[in-house]
Design an enzyme around this catalytic site. Structure first.
Site, PDB file in Angstrom:
ATOM      1  N   ASP A  88      85.350  77.986  81.785  1.00 23.65           N
ATOM      2  CA  ASP A  88      86.244  78.284  80.458  1.00 23.65           C
ATOM      3  C   ASP A  88      87.431  78.046  81.250  1.00 23.65           C
ATOM      4  O   ASP A  88      87.706  78.136  82.517  1.00 23.65           O
ATOM      5  CB  ASP A  88      86.261  79.470  80.001  1.00 23.65           C
ATOM      6  N   GLU A 136      78.503  87.454  92.612  1.00 25.35           N
ATOM      7  CA  GLU A 136      79.933  87.708  92.922  1.00 25.35           C
ATOM      8  C   GLU A 136      79.641  88.694  94.203  1.00 25.35           C
ATOM      9  O   GLU A 136      80.376  89.785  94.068  1.00 25.35           O
ATOM     10  CB  GLU A 136      80.773  88.528  91.920  1.00 25.35           C
ATOM     11  N   GLU A 191      79.800  78.887  84.435  1.00 30.00           N
ATOM     12  CA  GLU A 191      80.638  80.020  83.475  1.00 30.00           C
ATOM     13  C   GLU A 191      81.936  79.182  83.196  1.00 30.00           C
ATOM     14  O   GLU A 191      83.066  80.054  83.088  1.00 30.00           O
ATOM     15  CB  GLU A 191      80.677  81.279  84.189  1.00 30.00           C
ATOM     16  N   HIS A 235      85.870  79.952  86.310  1.00 28.41           N
ATOM     17  CA  HIS A 235      86.864  80.511  85.112  1.00 28.41           C
ATOM     18  C   HIS A 235      88.280  79.832  85.732  1.00 28.41           C
ATOM     19  O   HIS A 235      88.664  80.462  86.504  1.00 28.41           O
ATOM     20  CB  HIS A 235      86.675  81.976  85.330  1.00 28.41           C
ATOM     21  N   ASN A 278      75.704  83.229  92.498  1.00 31.87           N
ATOM     22  CA  ASN A 278      76.736  82.943  91.541  1.00 31.87           C
ATOM     23  C   ASN A 278      78.105  83.508  91.959  1.00 31.87           C
ATOM     24  O   ASN A 278      78.229  84.764  92.424  1.00 31.87           O
ATOM     25  CB  ASN A 278      76.438  83.172  90.346  1.00 31.87           C
TER      26      ASN A 278
END
Ligand SMILES: *[C@@H]1O[C@H](CO)[C@@H](O)[C@H](O)[C@H]1NC(C)=O
Ligand SMILES: *[C@@H]1O[C@H](CO)[C@@H](O)[C@H](O)[C@H]1NC(C)=O
Ligand SMILES: *[C@@H]1O[C@H](CO)[C@@H](O)[C@H](O)[C@H]1NC(C)=O
Length: 407
Positions: A328, A219, A326, A296, A260
């Site tokens: 979701d 990030e 990641e 996300h 990432n």
């Protein structure tokens, strides 16, 4: 629950898209292809009619006891295995899941996590982060990370290290130590070198493709594409990224090294900044193998398959691989049949976009069951983001994943 600090929550919440409008009484609130609101105005309830249509019925005309609503939720029906299908029909190296140490005491959970026909790769949610691995300067603790590394080895799964440098979960001895730029560079080199080297000895290196990987940098950007400010970038701007990547490559020449980031699913300022950074790293000969697209996402607000593919291809055109790291897809609770159906379609969209791009090597979900998702702890009133429910049973989202790899 993952240990996510309040500042991360605030940072994420600040950039949440504003909630879309609600449908009026008798209006549509879901169904395949429906892009309008998924919730109803007060006094009415979104009610599943069929796969193509859900409607806001006035309260009083529907039975809304929890048990009836719960019983009406559609479940997953696929008997195919997600990792097997990701490899055989999807052409990917793995379908994987994040996990975390506290939930490994749940033996039913742990058994399913260890099934490598479902999950070919795992990522430790917290136990390889800086606060876990070097809580005091020069004092390295690997016990919890080792538990997860060992699990991947025992179960024949790839391991994704996560992560070497991040603005969050950074101990105060680093962030408030008053160090000079030169000292920070050496602290970052030392940390990255020690952590990556420790796991270099433990990684499995299962196949020739050798897809064990590290999220070396996590990030680095704000949502507007500017450089995220924290102790390393304040002193070193983005040169800290180079420092970490060079140290990681020296420590483990075989691992794929990634940067990432979240909210880089489709084109935008943040994706552009990531592309500029990766191009400049490549031009300078800095070791960089991949871009991790966290993924996300929000039910009903997932970018189109075409928009995802275009952005994924723009990344791989830089000469790196990508992975969805990641994934979701959360919703405003409670779950409804309409939301579950939309979520199924949304999972298919993301997975099929990854399938369509050769350089997208695999997909990791951010834990596999709603029981251990980080979402409810950070996004109040939201959840149900994962393909397995609280009882570890598959939801329609699972069928959506299988369809994405298959079709
Ligand atoms: C670097 O790590 C070693 C442990 O391998 C430790 O003894 C040393 O103090 C660390 N140096 C710095 C500058 O943090
Ligand atoms: C991990 O596996 C290694 C090698 O078998 C073993 O020495 C070590 O104790 C294990 N660590 C943990 C935390 O389970
Ligand atoms: C930091 O690096 C970025 C990207 O190269 C650049 O746009 C920005 O101006 C730099 N910031 C400072 C303070 O030098």
């Amino acid at each position: 629950m993952l240990a996510i600090s309040a500042s991360l929550a605030a940072a994420i919440l600040a950039f949440l898209p504003s909630a879309s409008a609600q449908s009026a009484v008798w209006g549509q609130c879901g169904g395949q292809g429906w892009t309008g609101p998924l919730t109803c105005v007060a006094g009415s309830t979104c009610t599943f009619s069929n796969t193509f249509y859900s409607q806001c019925l006035p309260d009083g005309t529907v039975t809304t006891t929890t048990s009836v609503v719960g019983a009406a939720l559609p479940t997953g029906t696929s008997t195919a295995k997600s990792n097997t299908v990701a490899k055989s029909l999807g052409g990917k190296l793995y379908f994987g899941s994040a996990t975390d140490n506290p939930e490994l005491t749940d033996t039913t959970y742990k058994a399913k996590l260890g099934d490598n026909t479902l999950f070919g790769q795992i990522t430790p949610g917290n136990s390889m982060k800086w606060d876990a691995t070097e809580p005091q300067q020069g004092v390295f603790t690997f016990t919890n990370g080792d538990v997860i590394a060992n699990l991947s080895k025992t179960n024949g799964q790839l391991l994704r290290g996560h992560n070497c440098v991040w603005y969050n979960q950074l101990p105060s001895w680093v962030s408030s130590g008053g160090f000079s730029a030169a000292q920070l560079t050496s602290i970052l080199q030392n940390h990255t070198m020690n952590v990556v080297k420790h796991y270099a000895g433990q990684e499995l290196h299962i196949d020739a493709a050798d897809e064990d990987a590290w999220d070396v940098v996590n990030e680095p950007f704000n949502d507007d594409g500017t450089v995220r400010q924290f102790v390393f970038s304040e002193a070193l701007n983005l040169s800290y990224v180079t420092t970490a990547l060079v140290a990681a490559r020296a420590a483990d020449p075989k691992a794929k090294l990634y940067i990432n980031e979240y909210n880089i699913d489709s084109a935008g300022a943040k994706s552009t900044s990531m592309m500029n950074l990766v191009s400049s790293l490549k031009a300078a000969g800095t070791p960089i193998d991949g871009i991790g697209i966290q993924g996300h996402l929000i039910v009903g607000q997932v970018p189109s398959k075409a928009a995802l593919i275009a952005n994924y291809q723009a990344f791989t055109a830089l000469g790196v691989e990508i992975a969805i790291t990641e994934l979701d897809i959360r919703m405003t609770l409670p779950e409804t049949p309409a939301l579950r159906a939309q979520q199924q379609a949304d999972y298919t969209t993301v997975i099929s976009a990854c399938k369509a791009v050769a350089g997208c090597v695999g997909v990791t979900i951010w834990d596999y069951t709603d029981k251990y998702s980080w979402i409810p702890g950070v996004f109040s009133g939201q959840g149900a983001a994962l393909p397995w429910d609280d009882n570890l049973a598959i939801k329609p989202a699972y069928d959506g994943i299988i369809a994405g790899f298959t079709n």
